[in-house]
Design a protein around this motif. Structure first.
Motif, short mmCIF file in Angstrom:
data_model
loop_
_atom_site.label_atom_id
_atom_site.label_comp_id
_atom_site.label_asym_id
_atom_site.label_seq_id
_atom_site.Cartn_x
_atom_site.Cartn_y
_atom_site.Cartn_z
N HIS A 1 2.62 4.06 10.92
CA HIS A 1 1.54 3.50 11.74
C HIS A 1 0.29 4.35 11.54
O HIS A 1 0.19 5.07 10.55
CB HIS A 1 1.96 3.45 13.22
N ARG A 2 -0.62 4.25 12.47
CA ARG A 2 -1.86 5.00 12.40
C ARG A 2 -1.88 6.07 13.50
O ARG A 2 -1.43 5.83 14.62
CB ARG A 2 -3.07 4.08 12.58
N PRO A 3 -2.42 7.27 13.20
CA PRO A 3 -2.43 8.35 14.18
C PRO A 3 -3.15 8.02 15.48
O PRO A 3 -2.82 8.58 16.53
CB PRO A 3 -3.14 9.49 13.44
N ASN A 4 -4.12 7.10 15.44
CA ASN A 4 -4.85 6.81 16.68
C ASN A 4 -4.00 6.08 17.71
O ASN A 4 -4.38 5.98 18.87
CB ASN A 4 -6.12 6.00 16.37
N LYS B 1 -9.34 16.76 5.53
CA LYS B 1 -9.62 15.43 6.02
C LYS B 1 -8.72 15.13 7.23
O LYS B 1 -7.68 15.74 7.42
CB LYS B 1 -9.36 14.38 4.93
N GLU B 2 -9.15 14.16 8.04
CA GLU B 2 -8.38 13.74 9.19
C GLU B 2 -7.16 12.92 8.76
O GLU B 2 -7.23 12.15 7.79
CB GLU B 2 -9.26 12.90 10.12
N ALA B 3 -6.05 13.08 9.46
CA ALA B 3 -4.85 12.30 9.15
C ALA B 3 -5.13 10.81 9.32
O ALA B 3 -5.83 10.40 10.25
CB ALA B 3 -3.71 12.71 10.08
N ASN B 4 -4.60 10.01 8.40
CA ASN B 4 -4.81 8.56 8.49
C ASN B 4 -3.52 7.75 8.46
O ASN B 4 -3.55 6.53 8.53
CB ASN B 4 -5.75 8.08 7.38
N ILE B 5 -2.37 8.43 8.36
CA ILE B 5 -1.07 7.76 8.39
C ILE B 5 -0.12 8.59 9.24
O ILE B 5 -0.14 9.83 9.19
CB ILE B 5 -0.49 7.57 6.98
N LEU B 6 0.70 7.91 10.02
CA LEU B 6 1.71 8.55 10.85
C LEU B 6 3.08 8.02 10.49
O LEU B 6 3.29 6.80 10.43
CB LEU B 6 1.42 8.27 12.34
N LEU B 7 4.02 8.92 10.24
CA LEU B 7 5.42 8.57 10.01
C LEU B 7 6.24 9.11 11.16
O LEU B 7 6.08 10.27 11.55
CB LEU B 7 5.92 9.16 8.69
N ILE B 8 7.10 8.27 11.70
CA ILE B 8 7.87 8.71 12.87
C ILE B 8 9.28 8.13 12.84
O ILE B 8 9.47 6.96 12.50
CB ILE B 8 7.14 8.34 14.18
N PHE C 1 -0.86 7.16 18.29
CA PHE C 1 0.24 8.11 18.47
C PHE C 1 0.73 8.19 19.91
O PHE C 1 1.92 8.13 20.18
CB PHE C 1 -0.20 9.48 17.96
N VAL C 2 -0.19 8.33 20.85
CA VAL C 2 0.20 8.47 22.27
C VAL C 2 0.89 7.20 22.76
O VAL C 2 1.93 7.26 23.44
CB VAL C 2 -1.03 8.80 23.14
N ASP C 3 0.34 6.04 22.39
CA ASP C 3 0.97 4.78 22.77
C ASP C 3 2.39 4.68 22.19
O ASP C 3 3.32 4.22 22.86
CB ASP C 3 0.15 3.59 22.25
N ILE C 4 2.54 5.10 20.94
CA ILE C 4 3.84 5.02 20.27
C ILE C 4 4.87 5.88 20.98
O ILE C 4 5.99 5.43 21.26
CB ILE C 4 3.69 5.43 18.79
N ILE C 5 4.52 7.13 21.28
CA ILE C 5 5.46 8.03 21.95
C ILE C 5 5.86 7.47 23.31
O ILE C 5 7.05 7.47 23.67
CB ILE C 5 4.86 9.44 22.10
N SER D 1 0.84 -1.20 0.00
CA SER D 1 0.00 0.00 0.00
C SER D 1 0.87 1.24 0.00
O SER D 1 2.11 1.17 0.05
CB SER D 1 -0.91 0.01 1.24
N ILE D 2 0.23 2.39 -0.03
CA ILE D 2 0.96 3.66 -0.01
C ILE D 2 1.79 3.82 1.25
O ILE D 2 2.81 4.52 1.26
CB ILE D 2 -0.04 4.84 -0.16
N ASP D 3 1.39 3.15 2.33
CA ASP D 3 2.13 3.23 3.59
C ASP D 3 3.59 2.83 3.39
O ASP D 3 4.51 3.48 3.91
CB ASP D 3 1.51 2.30 4.65
N ALA D 4 3.82 1.74 2.66
CA ALA D 4 5.18 1.25 2.44
C ALA D 4 5.99 2.24 1.61
O ALA D 4 7.18 2.48 1.88
CB ALA D 4 5.13 -0.11 1.74
N VAL D 5 5.35 2.84 0.61
CA VAL D 5 6.03 3.83 -0.23
C VAL D 5 6.44 5.04 0.60
O VAL D 5 7.57 5.54 0.49
CB VAL D 5 5.12 4.26 -1.39
N LEU D 6 5.54 5.51 1.45
CA LEU D 6 5.84 6.66 2.30
C LEU D 6 6.93 6.33 3.32
O LEU D 6 7.79 7.17 3.60
CB LEU D 6 4.57 7.13 3.01
N LEU D 7 6.90 5.13 3.88
CA LEU D 7 7.92 4.73 4.84
C LEU D 7 9.30 4.74 4.21
O LEU D 7 10.25 5.30 4.77
CB LEU D 7 7.60 3.33 5.38
#
Length: 250
Positions: free
Chosen positions: A178-181, A209-216, A183-187, A36-42
């Protein structure tokens, strides 16, 4: 696609181009795994070692992230996947692109990698992990391949981060999509396992639109100094790829 004729395909597998310049190809399957696009963005988000170093990609699926990264760095890349069918697809894709000398595919559980390699071995660890914390079987995908790829049944967020922290060198980078929802757990988990967040970017389908992908990106044993990058929009108002997305895809 003449190059594809040199590899065997199983079931509903097909060969797709990774880049519009048709310089690389990958084996995919709608019923087993398609990136998916997630892999390309990563792969685009990760800051790659240019000449020296070692890269490890966890939850590699059909090997898309190592293949994407291999176009921009010559350093060795090891890639781990727990599903036998996916690792077989990845190996054939690596062979298709003549990348066997750079990319090594490993069929194993990511939690075994510290025992296999030892601690503090990699300059960069990347991962596109299962996103969904779905303890109820009723919420899983009916397709077993997709269930393991998308749901936390074989691993979970904490195991991914703890394992990555052990594998990456002090001063080395950990990069995850990952997914923005979460985010707090990830940090929380990053800091708990001595991975200091350094760069964060939220990805939006389009403006409004609401964010649906998180890059960190985090650095092992790094000092506190986080940068929130500008929002990344995948599509413009006309429904076409944004300029930023076109720069990656084309």
């Amino acid at each position: 696609m003449q190059r594809g004729e040199r590899v065997s395909l199983q079931g509903d597998e097909r060969i797709d181009y990774l880049y519009t310049d048709q310089s690389m190809q990958i084996i995919q399957s709608p019923s087993v795994f398609s990136y998916s696009i997630d892999a390309v963005l990563l792969a685009n988000f990760a800051r790659l070692p240019k000449k020296r170093g070692k890269i490890l990609d966890l939850c590699t699926g059909n090997g898309v992230v190592p293949l994407l990264m291999s176009k921009y760095t010559p350093v060795p890349i090891k890639a781990v996947e727990i599903q036998a069918r996916l690792i077989d697809m990845a190996k054939r894709s690596v062979a298709l692109n003549k990348k066997e000398g750079q990319i090594e595919l490993i069929h194993d559980d990511l939690k075994q990698m510290p025992h296999r390699f030892g601690n503090d071995k990699f300059d960069l660890v990347t991962v596109n992990p299962p996103y969904f914390d779905t303890p109820h079987v009723n919420h899983h995908n009916k397709n077993e391949y997709l269930t393991i790829a998308r749901h936390e049944v074989m691993t979970n967020l904490e195991e991914v981060i703890e394992t990555s922290s052990r594998l990456v060198k002090s001063g080395g980078k950990f990069v995850m999509v990952h997914r923005p929802n979460r985010f707090v757990d990830i940090i929380y988990l990053l800091r708990h396992y001595k991975l200091e967040p350094k760069r964060i970017q939220f990805v939006y389908p389009k403006e409004g639109k609401e964010a649906n992908i998180l890059l960190i990106e985090a650095v092992r044993d790094g000092k506190s100094d986080v940068h929130l990058l500008p929002p990344f929009y995948v599509f413009d108002e006309a429904g076409e790829y944004s300029k930023a997305m076109k720069a990656i895809v084309y």
